[in-house]
Design a protein around this motif. Structure first.
Motif, PDB file in Angstrom:
ATOM      1  N   THR A 158      42.785 -36.228 -29.572  1.00  0.00           N
ATOM      2  CA  THR A 158      42.033 -37.723 -30.215  1.00  0.00           C
ATOM      3  C   THR A 158      42.008 -38.799 -29.684  1.00  0.00           C
ATOM      4  O   THR A 158      42.904 -38.805 -28.485  1.00  0.00           O
ATOM      5  CB  THR A 158      41.795 -37.176 -31.686  1.00  0.00           C
ATOM      6  OG1 THR A 158      43.394 -38.176 -32.014  1.00  0.00           O
ATOM      7  CG2 THR A 158      41.853 -35.811 -32.339  1.00  0.00           C
ATOM      8  N   GLY A 159      41.915 -39.488 -29.494  1.00  0.00           N
ATOM      9  CA  GLY A 159      41.631 -40.804 -29.497  1.00  0.00           C
ATOM     10  C   GLY A 159      40.318 -41.111 -29.328  1.00  0.00           C
ATOM     11  O   GLY A 159      39.070 -40.935 -29.051  1.00  0.00           O
ATOM     12  N   ALA A 160      40.403 -42.849 -29.009  1.00  0.00           N
ATOM     13  CA  ALA A 160      38.919 -43.716 -29.295  1.00  0.00           C
ATOM     14  C   ALA A 160      38.095 -43.434 -27.425  1.00  0.00           C
ATOM     15  O   ALA A 160      38.865 -42.716 -26.549  1.00  0.00           O
ATOM     16  CB  ALA A 160      39.475 -45.454 -29.097  1.00  0.00           C
ATOM     17  N   SER A 161      37.419 -43.813 -27.372  1.00  0.00           N
ATOM     18  CA  SER A 161      35.971 -43.740 -25.997  1.00  0.00           C
ATOM     19  C   SER A 161      36.632 -44.651 -25.359  1.00  0.00           C
ATOM     20  O   SER A 161      37.312 -45.780 -24.932  1.00  0.00           O
ATOM     21  CB  SER A 161      35.040 -43.863 -26.608  1.00  0.00           C
ATOM     22  OG  SER A 161      33.893 -43.318 -27.630  1.00  0.00           O
ATOM     23  N   GLY A 162      37.550 -43.928 -23.580  1.00  0.00           N
ATOM     24  CA  GLY A 162      37.927 -44.309 -22.956  1.00  0.00           C
ATOM     25  C   GLY A 162      39.169 -43.664 -22.892  1.00  0.00           C
ATOM     26  O   GLY A 162      39.799 -44.698 -22.243  1.00  0.00           O
TER      27      GLY A 162
END
Length: 534
Positions: A361-365
């Motif tokens: 998971t993680g934010a876009s980019g």
């Protein structure tokens, strides 16, 4: 230059009979033109001398006139046939080149194929293949035809007029034409290739500007990008101007060569006339044949001017792997040792055992997609090990048996569901239905005609979520040790996403699964969750 010669050989051998027919008619056109002008010159001179001698009424004008009409009409018909057959032969040769090119790229590794998916790479390939049609139409056929026509004309002139005249024409054209064309090729070799490079860069820049026009407008950089394109176009035109100047200069030099050889042929004929070896009418035949043979030389300048473009295109199309360095050595066997997947980078320190499941998971980019591509060996990987070895160290075939990746962008063919699933290998129909059931597509596909349901280009006919699930079903048929999924539940409602994730785990109970997700990372099938930071 070697790639150019190899591609020329491939093009010629694609359909040698068609190529032979086209070359034969090209020679016939040149010889008929030379014969027509030579006979016309002889006829005009002979009738004038007969009139001066007062025997014009006894001169046979019918047979020479019939010969002139036959040669004129025959040359027209031969020219039409030559255009038809040479272009047919060229199209057949280019079709064979495209098939050969596709076969060679089809066995490339995944990283090479991924790099070729960009519009710039595809545009370059199309332009290179188009450039290579000049090998046949502008170099091979005109050169072969010119050599054969000059050789036959030399033999006929030697028998009809005299060997001094024939040798004068052959030697004059051979020396002067070779000198002019060699100089043209040498001076245009670099500018021709540079022109192709600049025009390709200009095309890609225009495509990029059209694609990014909204961002350029919002950022206020549209005028700046337009100015860059104008500068690129000006530079490309400057290189074209150099090529045009060289080509026109070569044309003028060839025209001067024709004048020189014609004058020498006239002097050689006059010398033989002065020695009373031939009559006046036969003495001028060499003059007119020399003029007619110019038709075989002037078209060659375009081919030699574009030689640099053809050489650079051949080098890119043929590729560095097609060399004579000997057969490539098979990759050394790679021992399977250590955990299935180990990741030690600045962002992650993770060991994934066989059968483990990880949600990224993680934010876009944050780099989720790049990490999956690195694990799959499609991007340079540092700190990633598969069974103790970097993905780059694995032989391609062996790596693909271990790892299967389903990217965000669905890759489907225009064809049936069966065709798309068959890309996974030789699988039974029952296995296909099991894979479709695992991704919750079985009922939808059965209701629309089953495995013979036809899809359009890029899988059109399915929704985005269905297309993504069909790609996952194809991946399940591969039965990989490591399955990489990039947003597998994107576009799915929660109920369908739940069934798909459970179906994937049931279809591959012993496989390691790494999935990049924006939502659904808390699903029960995942034993680990890793969050990437920007």
């Amino acid at each position: 230059m070697m790639p150019l010669l190899k591609i020329a050989r491939l093009l010629i051998l694609a359909d040698p009979n068609a190529m032979l027919r086209g070359a034969a008619l090209s020679v016939v056109v040149l010889l008929m033109g030379a014969a027509l002008l030579g006979l016309s010159g002889w006829f005009i001179t002979a009738t004038g001398l007969a009139g001066l001698a007062g025997i014009g009424i006894a001169f046979d004008v019918f047979r020479p006139s019939a010969g002139i009409r036959f040669l004129a009409l025959g040359r027209t018909a031969a020219r039409y046939g030559e255009r038809l057959l040479t272009h047919d032969a060229t199209l057949r040769a280019l079709a064979a080149l495209r098939v050969s090119l596709l076969r060679r790229h089809a066995i490339s590794d995944s990283r090479v194929l991924a790099e070729m998916r960009s519009e710039g790479a595809l545009t370059q390939i199309i332009s290179d293949v188009d450039a290579l049609d000049g090998i046949i139409l502008r170099l091979f056929l005109p050169s072969v035809s010119a050599v054969l026509a000059h050789g036959i004309a030399f033999a006929v002139l030697g028998l009809l007029v005299g060997w001094p005249v024939a040798l004068t024409i052959l030697a004059g054209y051979a020396l002067l034409a070779i000198l002019v064309l060699w100089r043209l090729a040498r001076r245009c070799l670099v500018p021709s290739g540079d022109s192709e490079t600049r025009h390709q860069r200009l095309r890609r820049s225009v495509i990029d500007m059209i694609r990014d026009r909204e961002a350029l407008i919002l950022s206020g950089r549209l005028n700046e990008r337009e100015a860059e394109l104008v500068t690129s176009e000006r530079e490309a035109r400057a290189v074209l101007a150099v090529l045009d100047r060289e080509e026109r200069g070569a044309g003028a030099a060839l025209s001067a060569s024709v004048s020189i050889v014609t004058a020498l042929a006239f002097l050689a004929g006059g010398a033989m006339l002065a020695q009373e070896a031939i009559g006046p009418a036969r003495a001028v035949i060499g003059l007119f044949v020399a003029i007619a043979l110019a038709e075989s030389l002037l078209p060659l300048r375009r081919g030699f001017a574009e030689l640099g473009r053809m050489v650079s295109a051949a080098g890119r199309v043929w590729g560095p792997e097609e060399t004579d360095a000997g057969p490539s050595q098979a990759p050394a066997p790679v021992a399977e040792s250590g955990p299935l997947l180990l990741i030690r980078t600045e962002k992650i320190d993770l060991i994934v055992p066989a059968g483990g499941t990880v949600a990224l998971t993680g934010a876009s980019g944050s780099g989720k997609t790049n990490l999956l591509m690195q694990i799959a060996g499609m991007l340079p990987a540092e700190g990633i090990r598969l069974h103790g070895k970097s993905p780059e160290d694995w032989p391609e075939a062996k790596l693909r048996k271990i790892v299967t990746v389903v990217p965000q962008r669905s890759a489907l063919l225009a064809g049936t569901i069966r065709d798309n699933l068959s890309l996974a290998g030789s699988v039974a129909e029952a296995q296909m239905w099991q894979a479709l059931k695992a991704v919750d597509l079985e009922q939808a596909i059965r209701a629309r005609g089953g495995l013979d349901l036809c899809l359009g280009e890029g899988g059109s006919g399915l929704s985005g979520g269905q297309a993504k699930r069909l790609c996952i079903a194809r991946a399940l048929l591969r039965q990989p040790q490591l399955l990489l999924l990039d947003e597998p539940t994107e576009g799915l409602d929660e109920t369908t996403a739940e069934r798909v994730m459970i179906g994937i785990r049931r279809a591959l109970p012993g496989a390691t699964i790494v999935a990049a997700l924006h939502r659904g990372a808390e699903h029960s099938i995942f034993s680990d969750k890793v969050t990437l930071q920007n």
